[in-house]
Design an enzyme around this catalytic site. Structure first.
Site, mmCIF file in Angstrom:
data_model
loop_
_atom_site.group_PDB
_atom_site.id
_atom_site.type_symbol
_atom_site.label_atom_id
_atom_site.label_comp_id
_atom_site.label_asym_id
_atom_site.label_seq_id
_atom_site.Cartn_x
_atom_site.Cartn_y
_atom_site.Cartn_z
ATOM 1 N N LYS A 77 0.874 -1.176 0.000
ATOM 2 C CA LYS A 77 0.000 0.000 0.000
ATOM 3 C C LYS A 77 0.912 1.227 0.000
ATOM 4 C CE LYS A 77 -3.770 2.093 2.723
ATOM 5 N NZ LYS A 77 -4.637 1.933 3.918
ATOM 6 N N SER A 156 -9.549 2.092 2.917
ATOM 7 C CA SER A 156 -8.645 2.833 2.076
ATOM 8 C C SER A 156 -7.630 1.963 1.333
ATOM 9 C CB SER A 156 -7.880 3.866 2.916
ATOM 10 O OG SER A 156 -7.052 3.221 3.861
ATOM 11 N N SER A 180 -9.771 -0.218 7.192
ATOM 12 C CA SER A 180 -9.182 -0.169 5.845
ATOM 13 C C SER A 180 -8.501 -1.426 5.341
ATOM 14 C CB SER A 180 -8.198 0.991 5.752
ATOM 15 O OG SER A 180 -8.915 2.179 5.575
#
Ligand code: GLN
Length: 497
Positions: A77, A156, A180
């Site tokens: 990420k 997210s 997330s």
């Protein structure tokens, strides 16, 4: 061998058995990532650095020094900093503020996975500074859900979930502040675990809300998550809130046998608590049906379901949306155009430079949170909002402890619906309300997982959430693994992938 359909554990074995080389595997996946660029999952790749790491892994494997993860590809990420000199990869946190930023060091989680021999393929799209639930707050465009490209992947960690679901990479890192890892895993039909706060180091994770931020693995099975979590977790003196514990072998814990278990009933004696607040009238029927189905499967494996209550579940939303923005407003103060990141080209003086830099660099959701956070921390409102939220946070954590008197794990849905349509311009509050089932565990600092439980409206995946007591990741993974031995939801690929 269908390389991209194989998970972490299987690839690790194939690499050690010399059925495939890491170089071959890395080339295969890099080509697939390039083909699937329209998904929007990857923000950056670097073939040269990835192939160099793959060659090093192949040399270790040839010398018989390969471990479970040696030569297996991973992607991060883009909230984790990656050493630019080592990886050739920028770090953006999904923000224009950090566009093109070259980090001089690796996040601890990134460094540990690299030390375990994993090959970094690139960086994954995410909501700006991890603020969001649909990946639509990224400054670099949306991510499409591989199960239906007209829908969001969740957020997210939307790029991480979409990349793993689309078989672009067998595993990815994510971060979870209020859901997330779990929510995008649920929306994309993959497995993800947010460990207990403090299990993975936050060093080198671009900070959103420091008392909540936690890293974790996202993969296609509990077993693959266990392998990654063992490598990426552990005490780190560079994170003041890192838990001081001995290194854990989560894979061994996942495989362990429960006292009283039998082959047919591996979960015999396990008490799973169902908070009534996690099954409200507003829960969509398709999600409820899939979750009930997974719970019935767990019962079939020997678990007992018990009714419990988390009476402050609804309050988690205002509590989280005060505390997280408060911490964010402080953490994001560092982005002022002076030390790193974007700087406004035209400015009259220093104050003007700060203002223009922040006005240009941050997107609307980030600005909204900075303003809310600054307001609730300000003199005169601090006691009424921030302090009050902290008191409730403690009560929410106490509610969980009362539940754990009566059960070993807690289960429910991850989110009230399946993934929604992309580009709808939902009101921020609509997204905040959809976090209702993930926020309580986050505020309490408890470990939580999303495990594929079936499919709902439009054929979209539904995740079962499992929440454990502090440091009970082993039990979570064991339970999820038992479910995955008995069901095949986690093995299904979206059409065309
Ligand atoms: N959706 C939540 C938010 O927008 C959670 C995000 C996260 O866990 N990083 O804050």
């Amino acid at each position: 061998m269908n390389l991209h359909q194989m998970g972490v554990a299987a690839l690790g074995r194939a690499l050690r058995d010399k059925q495939v080389s890491s170089t071959e595997l890395t080339q295969h996946l890099l080509a697939r990532i390039a083909d699937q660029a329209p998904l929007g999952a990857f923000l950056a790749t670097n073939a040269e650095a990835a192939l160099a790491a793959a060659q090093a892994a192949d040399a270790a494997l040839a010398a018989g020094r390969g471990g479970a993860l040696t030569g297996v590809p991973v992607a991060h990420k883009d909230i984790f900093v990656t050493d630019h000199a080592r990886t050739g990869l920028p770090t953006t946190a999904g923000s224009k503020m950090l566009a093109g930023y070259a980090s001089p060091f690796d996040a601890t989680v990134v460094a540990r996975l690299a030390e375990s021999g994993m090959v970094t393929l690139g960086k994954l799209n995410c909501d700006e500074f991890a603020m969001g639930s649909a990946n639509e707050n990224s400054a670099f465009g949306p991510v499409h859900n591989p199960w239906d490209p007209r829908r969001v992947p969740g957020g997210s960690s939307g790029g991480s979930a979409a990349a793993v679901a689309a078989r672009l990479v067998p595993a990815a890192t994510g971060t979870d502040t209020g859901g997330s890892i779990r929510q995008p895993a649920s929306f994309c039909g993959i497995t993800g675990i947010k460990p207990t706060y403090g299990v993975c180091s936050r060093y080198g994770m671009v900070a959103f809300a420091s008392s909540l931020d936690q890293a974790g693995p996202m993969a296609r099975s509990a077993e693959d998550c266990a392998l990654l979590l063992s490598a990426m977790s552990g005490f780190d003196p560079r994170d003041a809130t890192s838990a001081e514990r001995a290194p854990q072998d989560f894979h061994a814990q996942m495989l362990g046998t429960r006292a009283g278990a039998t082959a047919a009933q591996p979960l015999a004696g396990l008490r799973i608590g169902l908070p009534q607040e996690f099954f409200p009238d507003g829960l969509s029927a398709d999600v409820a049906a899939a979750v009930r189905g997974a719970l019935a499967a767990l019962e079939g494996l020997g678990a007992t379901l018990v009714d419990v209550s988390l009476p402050r579940t609804e309050l988690s939303i205002p509590v989280y949306y005060l505390i997280a923005p408060a911490e964010a407003s402080s953490n994001l103060g560092r982005f002022d155009g002076v030390k790193f990141g974007h700087r406004a080209a035209q400015h009259a003086d220093l104050l003007d430079m700060y203002k223009k830099t922040r006005a240009e660099g941050f997107g609307p959701e980030v600005k909204r949170r900075i303003m809310i956070g600054t307001y609730v921390l300000s003199h005169g409102y601090y006691d009424a909002y921030y302090l009050q939220a902290q008191k409730l946070r403690r009560m929410i954590a106490d509610d969980f402890q009362a539940c754990f008197q009566r059960c070993d794990l807690i289960a429910g849905p991850v989110a009230p619906t399946v993934a929604w349509a992309l580009g709808q311009q939902r009101a921020p509050l609509q997204d905040y309300l959809a976090d209702i089932f993930t926020l309580p565990g986050s505020l309490a600092g408890l470990p939580g997982m999303s495990v594929p439980a079936g499919f709902g409206e439009g054929g979209m995946p539904v995740g079962l959430q499992l929440i454990g007591n502090y440091f009970d990741e082993g039990r979570l993974l064991h339970t999820a693994h038992a479910l995955q031995q008995a069901t095949d939801f986690h093995t299904r690929a979206p059409a065309g992938f």
